[in-house]
Design an enzyme around this catalytic site. Sequence first.
Site, PDB file in Angstrom:
ATOM      1  CG  HIS A 115      22.773  15.954  37.626  1.00  0.00           C
ATOM      2  ND1 HIS A 115      22.891  15.652  36.283  1.00  0.00           N
ATOM      3  CD2 HIS A 115      23.361  14.935  38.288  1.00  0.00           C
ATOM      4  CE1 HIS A 115      23.528  14.499  36.152  1.00  0.00           C
ATOM      5  NE2 HIS A 115      23.825  14.050  37.346  1.00  0.00           N
ATOM      6  CE  LYS A 171      24.999  15.434  31.302  1.00  0.00           C
ATOM      7  NZ  LYS A 171      25.114  14.565  30.141  1.00  0.00           N
ATOM      8  CG  HIS A 225      28.786  15.530  34.623  1.00  0.00           C
ATOM      9  ND1 HIS A 225      27.850  16.510  34.787  1.00  0.00           N
ATOM     10  CD2 HIS A 225      28.095  14.398  34.314  1.00  0.00           C
ATOM     11  CE1 HIS A 225      26.637  16.009  34.591  1.00  0.00           C
ATOM     12  NE2 HIS A 225      26.768  14.740  34.304  1.00  0.00           N
ATOM     13  CE  LYS A 247      26.974   6.115  29.964  1.00  0.00           C
ATOM     14  NZ  LYS A 247      26.474   6.365  31.336  1.00  0.00           N
ATOM     15  NE  ARG A 291       5.660  14.854  20.929  1.00  0.00           N
ATOM     16  CZ  ARG A 291       6.917  15.317  20.942  1.00  0.00           C
ATOM     17  NH1 ARG A 291       7.149  16.574  20.575  1.00  0.00           N
ATOM     18  NH2 ARG A 291       7.915  14.553  21.321  1.00  0.00           N
TER      19      ARG A 291
END
Length: 501
Positions: free
Chosen positions: A190, A160, A252, A352, A61
């Site tokens: 990936h 994804k 994953h 995380k 855009r």
Amino acid sequence: MLTMDKNPLMQGLEIHKSPPPFTLVIFGATGDLTKRKLVPALFALFSKGYIHDFSIIGFARRPWTDESFREEARKMIADIRIPEHTLALTDAFLKKLSYISSDFSSPDGYASLKKKLSPTGVSIFYLSTPPEAYTTIVENLGQSGVVVKRNLHHRIIVEKPFGSDLESAKILNAVILKHFDEQQVYRIDHYLGRETVQNILVMRFGNGVYEPIWNSRYVHHVQITMSETIGIKTRGNYYEKSGALKDIVQNHLLQLLCLVAMEPPSDLSPDSVRNEKVKVLRAIRPIEGELVKTEAIFGQYAPGVVDSMAVPGYREEPDVDPDSRTDTYAAIRVFLDTWRWSGVPFFLRTGKRLSRRLTEISVQFKKPPLDLFRGWNSQTQANQLTLRIQPDEGMRFIFNSKIPGFHTYMRPVHMNFAYGQSFGEESPEAYERLLLDVMNSDSTLFTRNDEIEESWRFVTSLHKSKQKFVDPAPTFYAAGSSGPDSAHSLLLPYNTSWRRL
């Protein structure tokens, strides 16, 4: 550095063939993925001589022009450190770039795109956009006549997350398959482009010593870990809707589980490999109802210290609800109802703001049936084969050995294999390999529609049980730790523990 003619391990290796002429259209060309991964990977392939006759069209855009897109791309590749990186190569690469400024729903944009594409050449469409734009782009590609179903020269790459649950994944699959045949679709993960992930099949089926003991008779358990030190960065809006279970486990970790547990395929054609992966997903014992209380642990990171730096908790991150109950850590105990793996637990964990960035698969074998050395002064442990996916890709095998000398001591010793040291060159980035595979029409490392739906079937059921039977108040763990202490409960019945991060 060892060259191919001097390194014996490189002798006889086939150089990846150059693809036919192609045009790659990147929808969302002004976004972060294009900047960090796609343009650098394409430039690396060009610099190394893997791709020659091609063009790249950015579609987004922002009111960029061909020249402004090229200047932005110059910044994207400025820091690439490869011997082939020269100013002349950079200029030659940038000449292959052009840009279309358009809304994803504008017919004019697709009309301009159609004029730029060769009617007989290979056209690859990369959806590097927010997931909510996927349907709009696919519908417009089909309705505008830019793509033709069953024309294998027209290919689409979908990033994804592919859906947010089983129902949305089915809807997205239906939309894509209305305009593309399954052979034209490349759903990208990936992680499957990493060397060690690809090496799982070679290690298992290219050697005679592993497969005879790759079963419940000899394997005690398997641990699959993906831990990150980073938080959610600017992904608060997305992460609030997904959490660790949907963000990492569904794709994953379940993909790694498939490669570890699948049966030998009859050949290495894409569908033969993916058929066996689907069988694994269908064999996962569901974690439903109150079973979620004993088979899964969830957590959320609180403030702490990571890499000697104080970091905020998840609830203090941008675009996150101050009372959020979203999980940033998930650990599950999985069983496969197959002849090979009956009774063997697979422990999957991700989180995380943990103490270390690490992705690995560790297979722990059973101890010998008789301890002949129980009288020795020894510190033995079960044999382990660990495949390190990141960082420092490689493999390690642990076995017990007598310590040299007149005394009777034993201890575990390590046998290591590292990609960088053994082959004398760095592994290509995952996106380099995967993009090249799409250009060469090789879908082996990409997920098929039934794979996507089977993985979502398991995760959606687990997520619904979590919402109904798990205390909504999150279990907190300090940033920089190894996760919630309660995660150890999954392994205690098996007299083992999580591998240290």
